[in-house]
Motif scaffolding. Sequence first.
Motif, PDB file in Angstrom:
ATOM      1  N   TYR A 133       3.728   4.060  -7.829  1.00 54.05           N
ATOM      2  CA  TYR A 133       3.268   3.322  -8.997  1.00 54.05           C
ATOM      3  C   TYR A 133       2.461   4.222  -9.938  1.00 54.05           C
ATOM      4  O   TYR A 133       2.610   4.151 -11.156  1.00 54.05           O
ATOM      5  CB  TYR A 133       2.444   2.097  -8.597  1.00 54.05           C
ATOM      6  CG  TYR A 133       1.924   1.366  -9.797  1.00 54.05           C
ATOM      7  CD1 TYR A 133       2.785   0.586 -10.570  1.00 54.05           C
ATOM      8  CD2 TYR A 133       0.603   1.477 -10.199  1.00 54.05           C
ATOM      9  CE1 TYR A 133       2.335  -0.061 -11.706  1.00 54.05           C
ATOM     10  CE2 TYR A 133       0.146   0.832 -11.329  1.00 54.05           C
ATOM     11  CZ  TYR A 133       1.014   0.068 -12.075  1.00 54.05           C
ATOM     12  OH  TYR A 133       0.569  -0.565 -13.209  1.00 54.05           O
ATOM     13  N   TRP A 184       1.731   2.541  -3.821  1.00 55.53           N
ATOM     14  CA  TRP A 184       0.750   2.897  -4.851  1.00 55.53           C
ATOM     15  C   TRP A 184       0.953   4.303  -5.416  1.00 55.53           C
ATOM     16  O   TRP A 184       0.779   4.524  -6.615  1.00 55.53           O
ATOM     17  CB  TRP A 184      -0.680   2.716  -4.361  1.00 55.53           C
ATOM     18  CG  TRP A 184      -1.093   1.273  -4.424  1.00 55.53           C
ATOM     19  CD1 TRP A 184      -1.309   0.446  -3.361  1.00 55.53           C
ATOM     20  CD2 TRP A 184      -1.292   0.474  -5.590  1.00 55.53           C
ATOM     21  NE1 TRP A 184      -1.633  -0.821  -3.806  1.00 55.53           N
ATOM     22  CE2 TRP A 184      -1.635  -0.827  -5.174  1.00 55.53           C
ATOM     23  CE3 TRP A 184      -1.204   0.723  -6.964  1.00 55.53           C
ATOM     24  CZ2 TRP A 184      -1.895  -1.857  -6.061  1.00 55.53           C
ATOM     25  CZ3 TRP A 184      -1.474  -0.314  -7.846  1.00 55.53           C
ATOM     26  CH2 TRP A 184      -1.814  -1.583  -7.405  1.00 55.53           C
ATOM     27  N   SER A 227       0.819  -1.221   0.000  1.00 56.62           N
ATOM     28  CA  SER A 227       0.000   0.000   0.000  1.00 56.62           C
ATOM     29  C   SER A 227       0.853   1.271   0.000  1.00 56.62           C
ATOM     30  O   SER A 227       0.435   2.300  -0.530  1.00 56.62           O
ATOM     31  CB  SER A 227      -0.955   0.005   1.193  1.00 56.62           C
ATOM     32  OG  SER A 227      -0.230  -0.031   2.413  1.00 56.62           O
TER      33      SER A 227
END
Length: 111
Positions: free
Chosen positions: A88, A85, A82
């Motif tokens: 990303y 992200w 998490s």
Amino acid sequence: MYYKITKLEDGVYRLYSLEGVHSDLFAGSCGALLRDTGYGLGNLKEMIRKITYKPLTILNSHAHLDHASRNYQFDEEIGLNSKDWELYKKISAPEMRRGAVEAARHTPDCY
């Protein structure tokens, strides 16, 4: 061929790409797990389907370009820490992927 596939043991494969990056595929009796998808070159999904047609789970070890840029080839849900992200989202932007792909094209054949 864009990938070199090495069978490490029953159900365990390492897929080397021309840029020297690898992904690992763990093919079990009910499904398969792909660790990392590498840069955005080559058809990784096609290579995996030459090994197994089992349901596939994808897990990126982290969000760097050489580990997660080929996620776009897959319809499956992608697993990622998490905390990664946000990174990303930045690296998966088309301009970032284009730059990484262009740099990877000039990397010598590593296998």
